[in-house]
Write a protein that holds these residues in place. Sequence first.
Motif, mmCIF file in Angstrom:
data_model
loop_
_atom_site.group_PDB
_atom_site.id
_atom_site.type_symbol
_atom_site.label_atom_id
_atom_site.label_comp_id
_atom_site.label_asym_id
_atom_site.label_seq_id
_atom_site.Cartn_x
_atom_site.Cartn_y
_atom_site.Cartn_z
ATOM 1 N N SER A 135 40.422 20.350 43.433
ATOM 2 C CA SER A 135 41.539 19.627 42.361
ATOM 3 C C SER A 135 41.756 18.089 43.018
ATOM 4 C CB SER A 135 42.959 20.411 42.470
ATOM 5 O OG SER A 135 43.243 20.666 43.628
ATOM 6 N N ASP A 136 41.476 18.067 44.280
ATOM 7 C CA ASP A 136 41.647 16.681 45.061
ATOM 8 C C ASP A 136 40.486 15.672 45.020
ATOM 9 O OD1 ASP A 136 44.243 17.599 46.041
ATOM 10 O OD2 ASP A 136 43.398 18.737 47.560
ATOM 11 N N GLY A 137 39.380 16.260 44.340
ATOM 12 C CA GLY A 137 38.460 15.419 44.114
ATOM 13 C C GLY A 137 37.376 15.401 45.220
ATOM 14 N N GLU A 138 37.738 16.481 46.041
ATOM 15 C CA GLU A 138 36.538 16.668 47.449
ATOM 16 C C GLU A 138 35.631 17.647 46.839
ATOM 17 O OE1 GLU A 138 36.699 14.590 49.983
ATOM 18 O OE2 GLU A 138 38.338 13.732 49.066
ATOM 19 N N ASP A 139 34.624 17.710 47.782
ATOM 20 C CA ASP A 139 33.685 18.740 47.522
ATOM 21 C C ASP A 139 33.890 20.237 47.706
ATOM 22 O OD1 ASP A 139 30.686 19.772 47.255
ATOM 23 O OD2 ASP A 139 31.180 20.313 49.430
ATOM 24 N N ALA A 140 33.419 20.948 46.689
ATOM 25 C CA ALA A 140 34.226 22.548 46.776
ATOM 26 C C ALA A 140 33.068 23.261 47.115
ATOM 27 C CB ALA A 140 34.576 22.867 45.401
#
Length: 248
Positions: free
Chosen positions: A197-202
């Motif tokens: 949700s923060d736009g970081e790699d999941a």
Amino acid sequence: RANLSYASIIGVANYEKVLTLGLDGIRQEVEECSARLSMGTPQSSDKRNFLNAVLITLNASVKFANRYASLAEEEAKTEADSQRKADLERVTKACQWVPAKPARTFFDALQALWFIDLVGWIEGPQGTASIGRFSQYMYPFYKKDREEGRITREEAVELIELFYLKLSSILIHVPGDYFLSFQGNTGNHINVGGVNSDGEDATNELDFLLLEAQRRVKLTQPTISLLYHQKLPKELILKALDVIRETG
């Protein structure tokens, strides 16, 4: 008129809610929502009818799982092979617990996921459901099991392989014309990679295990989609390319 019986509507259920609350928890939410409805308006009547239908479905889903628990329990009583007997007892305990209650382990979570997906396909066998971001909502259970020594990486891969086999068995609920039109592919997707949700790699370890399981079983189901972005680990891209190279 349009032949709506073969329309394909792909959606992803809120599996995470089922795994964390259980159907009993969702049933409590529904009952509380119904109790708050005002009386005497058409809108309230429609909402109450809908919520009653939800309760019927939730209760039926729990009874469906309990039937599997009863069958596994009966088979375990007469099973001579000790390993098979232990497996049946494990299945019995899991099916007695989920999907009614919150999943306790990766095994529980996978069993609950299978039940909820299967119920959706039985109700509407037209490509109506998809597994979605398995590695995101299943990872907490896998991580906890790994940390507490309940599961190994290889055991997790084997369970995912067996889950893929179950997804392939969904084809018995698919109409013949649908099967022929889509060459046996139900479009039941699992996604790997992507962002949070923060736009970081999941990306997490389960993404790699999902790909490894597909590399081994080479099945039509599920369809695996790589959610690409610029921060995606090179290792996951290479793993995905290996799967494509070996499975087509």
